[in-house]
Design a protein around this motif. Sequence first.
Motif, PDB file in Angstrom:
ATOM      1  N   LYS A 165       3.993   3.779  -4.393  1.00 45.22           N
ATOM      2  CA  LYS A 165       3.214   4.588  -5.310  1.00 45.22           C
ATOM      3  C   LYS A 165       3.314   4.009  -6.718  1.00 45.22           C
ATOM      4  N   THR A 193       0.817  -1.196   0.000  1.00 41.28           N
ATOM      5  CA  THR A 193       0.000   0.000   0.000  1.00 41.28           C
ATOM      6  C   THR A 193       0.858   1.256   0.000  1.00 41.28           C
ATOM      7  N   GLN A 211      -4.432   1.072  -6.813  1.00 45.55           N
ATOM      8  CA  GLN A 211      -4.062   2.344  -6.204  1.00 45.55           C
ATOM      9  C   GLN A 211      -4.391   3.515  -7.132  1.00 45.55           C
TER      10      GLN A 211
END
Length: 259
Positions: A12, A9, A103
Amino acid sequence: MARVRTQLTSLKPHPALLRASERIGLIGTAAWCAIGLATREPRPITARLPLTLDLLQTLEDAGILARCSSDTPNAQRALYDPISWLNRDHGTPAGALQRALEQALQLRVKDDRSSSEALWSLLVDADSEAYLLHLLQRHQMANLDPNPLIASIRREWAPYSLGRRRYLAWAGLRHAAACLLRENFDATAAYSMLETQIQRRGRWLFAKQAANEIAEDDYCFVPDSNWRHPLLLEIFLERVMPMGRLFWSKPPPPKPRHG
């Protein structure tokens, strides 16, 4: 396991992948996620193959992937839908692509409420039309081109939730099936009866709805708990608009009118 999830998580997505996600927007990024899942989940990407192919074409036009035959070296293949493709390079290793896409999708969700609602409407249209086609096949009325019928009915049931559209299809097919037998298996007459009955029952529902005489989940057909969602719908309910059963009982927002 929890530690691995936290580490993933914190990473990026690669800037090239983010730029690609920005080009295709929320709906395109959600479709990209769903198509990636299709290589390991034996479920349809959407409820209707024509919609899946349209989304795949959008991704190809945007340079996200390239469609190919299933025997092409290094081709990605969906386990359920008859599609295959080659991924373009977006600076992300294959093993990390799905997580990076999730994401990127979360970033799109934060910035674009209108596209979330447009995806809701798109999925409701696909599922309601797939349900109608399923009923036509069950009642042996799928021998005519159903697209003109679907285009006409789409206008009639636009104000209703998915669950009520399913109800209207079911109620209309009961009359259409009787018409088919009565008219010596004339599918054209049966289609006309189906459209008429959906109009009549829709007006009745609308009047009941306007007078607050029925609850939001009355006359609402919802799949049972064992029904496995198409992949794009699952992504929508988990990551875009986690609305649970309201997906079936609440009408999607009206589509904006152009011109």
